[in-house]
Design a protein around this motif. Structure first.
Motif, mmCIF file in Angstrom:
data_model
loop_
_atom_site.group_PDB
_atom_site.id
_atom_site.type_symbol
_atom_site.label_atom_id
_atom_site.label_comp_id
_atom_site.label_asym_id
_atom_site.label_seq_id
_atom_site.Cartn_x
_atom_site.Cartn_y
_atom_site.Cartn_z
ATOM 1 N N ALA A 34 -61.399 -42.972 -73.593
ATOM 2 C CA ALA A 34 -60.858 -41.692 -74.054
ATOM 3 C C ALA A 34 -59.700 -41.226 -73.185
ATOM 4 N N MET A 35 -59.737 -41.558 -71.893
ATOM 5 C CA MET A 35 -58.694 -41.136 -70.960
ATOM 6 C C MET A 35 -57.537 -42.119 -70.885
ATOM 7 N N GLY A 36 -57.736 -43.320 -71.417
ATOM 8 C CA GLY A 36 -56.694 -44.336 -71.311
ATOM 9 C C GLY A 36 -56.637 -44.969 -69.945
ATOM 10 N N THR A 37 -57.797 -45.098 -69.286
ATOM 11 C CA THR A 37 -57.848 -45.716 -67.966
ATOM 12 C C THR A 37 -58.933 -46.777 -67.967
ATOM 13 N N THR A 38 -59.380 -47.209 -66.797
ATOM 14 C CA THR A 38 -60.392 -48.257 -66.695
ATOM 15 C C THR A 38 -61.725 -47.686 -66.239
ATOM 16 N N GLN A 39 -62.802 -48.391 -66.602
ATOM 17 C CA GLN A 39 -64.130 -47.959 -66.178
ATOM 18 C C GLN A 39 -64.260 -47.969 -64.660
ATOM 19 N N SER A 40 -63.634 -48.963 -64.010
ATOM 20 C CA SER A 40 -63.744 -49.042 -62.548
ATOM 21 C C SER A 40 -63.088 -47.834 -61.889
ATOM 22 N N ARG A 41 -61.981 -47.351 -62.461
ATOM 23 C CA ARG A 41 -61.340 -46.171 -61.878
ATOM 24 C C ARG A 41 -62.205 -44.930 -62.091
ATOM 25 N N VAL A 42 -62.842 -44.799 -63.237
ATOM 26 C CA VAL A 42 -63.760 -43.686 -63.474
ATOM 27 C C VAL A 42 -64.864 -43.703 -62.414
ATOM 28 N N SER A 43 -65.441 -44.876 -62.174
ATOM 29 C CA SER A 43 -66.517 -45.001 -61.187
ATOM 30 C C SER A 43 -66.029 -44.655 -59.792
ATOM 31 N N ARG A 44 -64.823 -45.113 -59.432
ATOM 32 C CA ARG A 44 -64.305 -44.857 -58.085
ATOM 33 C C ARG A 44 -63.998 -43.372 -57.887
ATOM 34 N N ILE A 45 -63.545 -42.700 -58.935
ATOM 35 C CA ILE A 45 -63.291 -41.259 -58.840
ATOM 36 C C ILE A 45 -64.601 -40.512 -58.648
ATOM 37 N N GLU A 46 -65.615 -40.862 -59.427
ATOM 38 C CA GLU A 46 -66.900 -40.173 -59.314
ATOM 39 C C GLU A 46 -67.535 -40.383 -57.950
ATOM 40 N N ASN A 47 -67.308 -41.538 -57.344
ATOM 41 C CA ASN A 47 -67.907 -41.850 -56.046
ATOM 42 C C ASN A 47 -66.985 -41.548 -54.875
ATOM 43 N N SER A 48 -65.870 -40.851 -55.141
ATOM 44 C CA SER A 48 -64.933 -40.401 -54.102
ATOM 45 C C SER A 48 -64.320 -41.552 -53.322
ATOM 46 N N VAL A 49 -64.212 -42.724 -53.952
ATOM 47 C CA VAL A 49 -63.595 -43.866 -53.290
ATOM 48 C C VAL A 49 -62.078 -43.784 -53.385
ATOM 49 N N VAL A 50 -61.559 -43.294 -54.518
ATOM 50 C CA VAL A 50 -60.124 -43.104 -54.670
ATOM 51 C C VAL A 50 -59.842 -41.637 -54.983
ATOM 52 N N LYS A 51 -58.624 -41.237 -54.746
ATOM 53 C CA LYS A 51 -58.202 -39.857 -54.964
ATOM 54 C C LYS A 51 -57.595 -39.728 -56.361
ATOM 55 N N PRO A 52 -58.229 -38.952 -57.259
ATOM 56 C CA PRO A 52 -57.636 -38.773 -58.589
ATOM 57 C C PRO A 52 -56.400 -37.878 -58.538
ATOM 58 N N LYS A 53 -55.610 -37.936 -59.583
ATOM 59 C CA LYS A 53 -54.494 -37.016 -59.727
ATOM 60 C C LYS A 53 -54.964 -35.786 -60.507
ATOM 61 N N ILE A 54 -54.210 -34.700 -60.402
ATOM 62 C CA ILE A 54 -54.546 -33.504 -61.182
ATOM 63 C C ILE A 54 -54.535 -33.842 -62.669
ATOM 64 N N SER A 55 -53.607 -34.723 -63.083
ATOM 65 C CA SER A 55 -53.548 -35.119 -64.498
ATOM 66 C C SER A 55 -54.815 -35.858 -64.910
ATOM 67 N N ASP A 56 -55.424 -36.625 -63.984
ATOM 68 C CA ASP A 56 -56.699 -37.291 -64.287
ATOM 69 C C ASP A 56 -57.788 -36.264 -64.566
ATOM 70 N N VAL A 57 -57.820 -35.211 -63.741
ATOM 71 C CA VAL A 57 -58.859 -34.196 -63.889
ATOM 72 C C VAL A 57 -58.673 -33.452 -65.210
ATOM 73 N N ARG A 58 -57.433 -33.155 -65.570
ATOM 74 C CA ARG A 58 -57.180 -32.479 -66.856
ATOM 75 C C ARG A 58 -57.619 -33.370 -68.021
ATOM 76 N N ALA A 59 -57.278 -34.668 -67.945
ATOM 77 C CA ALA A 59 -57.671 -35.594 -69.015
ATOM 78 C C ALA A 59 -59.188 -35.721 -69.083
ATOM 79 N N TRP A 60 -59.825 -35.710 -67.939
ATOM 80 C CA TRP A 60 -61.290 -35.777 -67.872
ATOM 81 C C TRP A 60 -61.902 -34.551 -68.567
ATOM 82 N N ALA A 61 -61.342 -33.376 -68.260
ATOM 83 C CA ALA A 61 -61.838 -32.143 -68.876
ATOM 84 C C ALA A 61 -61.637 -32.177 -70.388
ATOM 85 N N ASP A 62 -60.501 -32.691 -70.832
ATOM 86 C CA ASP A 62 -60.247 -32.789 -72.275
ATOM 87 C C ASP A 62 -61.271 -33.705 -72.941
ATOM 88 N N ALA A 63 -61.514 -34.861 -72.312
ATOM 89 C CA ALA A 63 -62.405 -35.856 -72.912
ATOM 90 C C ALA A 63 -63.857 -35.402 -72.931
#
Length: 293
Positions: A34-63
């Motif tokens: 739904a966000m146009g990204t990868t499952q691994s990036r979703v997992s890394r964001i949720e586990n605080s391994v990588v730093k998301p962008k504000i645009s990622d958070v907005r897309a997450w909220a939309d989805a």
């Protein structure tokens, strides 16, 4: 403990994002699509391994259909955490074992790790006796999980030895690898040098040593680790360790300064083959000493 440090805020953000995904009934792959990204990036964001962008958070909220006050609070949390992290990424606190697990989580998403260590053998390359002495000696904050931290450090070393692990380049000072841990069993230094040679024999691991009499453009003030992540959208991260805290940076200016220091230390270091010869000479000299320690 209050969520007041940058890393605390990023962890809280990851927990909130996971909660919204689960509430929406979406799996990781479904949200990623739904966000146009990868499952691994979703997992890394949720586990605080990588730093998301504000645009990622907005897309997450939309989805996940997060709207109204909840959306405002989520974006406020994201802005508070991510703005701070852009220049001063984190002050890492917590248990000794927890720090080792943080490092292993980063290893999984790393493409290359460059480690300059002027004072001792890097953690992943340490033997159990040496690691115990290093962890205990630097444990000035009173943490009590030393044995678990040693076990986790050994596990991290085993993982890094595997062929599919990230490229690991280490530059060490000869004075540092000569450190004699107080109270260790006889033969600890020799055992540690032999273990260092085992790591240096791996094709994806490079060990270079700056000899005692090398001329240096800059003084070796502190050790640091530079991590290049697999995700090309993620900036490099630099980690530093002091007796009291661990720190991490990802701002362009700070990383550039460490890049320059790395190049200058690399210029002063022996090549890998000569470094191995130096370590073998240390082993021979140690074996010829009276007490073998």
């Amino acid at each position: 403990m209050a969520d007041d440090t940058p890393l605390d805020k990023r962890r809280k953000l990851g927990r909130e994002l996971r909660r919204f995904r689960q509430r929406a009934g979406l799996t990781g792959p479904e949200l990623a699509k739904a966000m146009g990204t990868t499952q691994s990036r979703v997992s890394r964001i949720e586990n605080s391994v990588v730093k998301p962008k504000i645009s990622d958070v907005r897309a997450w909220a939309d989805a996940t259909s997060v709207t109204g006050p909840e959306r405002d609070q989520l974006l406020k949390l994201a802005e508070g955490a991510l703005t701070e992290l852009s220049e001063w990424q984190a002050v890492l606190k917590g248990s000794l074992a927890g720090r080792q697990r943080e490092l292993m989580a980063t290893d999984k998403v790393a493409k290359e790790i460059r480690h300059f260590q002027p004072y001792l053998v890097p953690g992943p390359f340490q033997s159990p006796s040496y690691a115990r002495a290093a962890i205990t000696g630097s444990n000035l904050t009173g943490e009590i999980d030393v044995e678990q931290a040693v076990a986790d450090r050994m596990e991290r070393g085993r993982r890094i030895m595997k062929a599919r692990s990230p490229r690991y380049d280490a530059i060490l000072m000869e004075a540092g690898i000569r450190w004699r841990p107080k109270g260790c069993p006889p033969g600890t230094r020799r055992e540690q040098w032999e273990r260092l040679l085992e790591f240096a024999d791996s094709p994806h691991i490079s060990v270079r040593v700056i000899p005692l009499d090398a001329e240096l453009v800059v003084a070796p003030m502190i050790g640091f680790v530079m991590v290049t992540l697999k995700d090309p959208d993620e900036p490099p991260v630099v980690r530093m360790e002091t007796p009291a805290i661990h720190m991490a940076f990802s701002g362009a200016d700070q990383v550039a300064a460490f890049e320059l220091t790395w190049r200058r230390m690399a210029d002063a270091a022996l090549n890998p083959e000569d470094s191995i010869r130096l370590i073998r000479q240390l082993i021979r000299t140690e074996g010829a000493s009276k007490d073998g320690q």
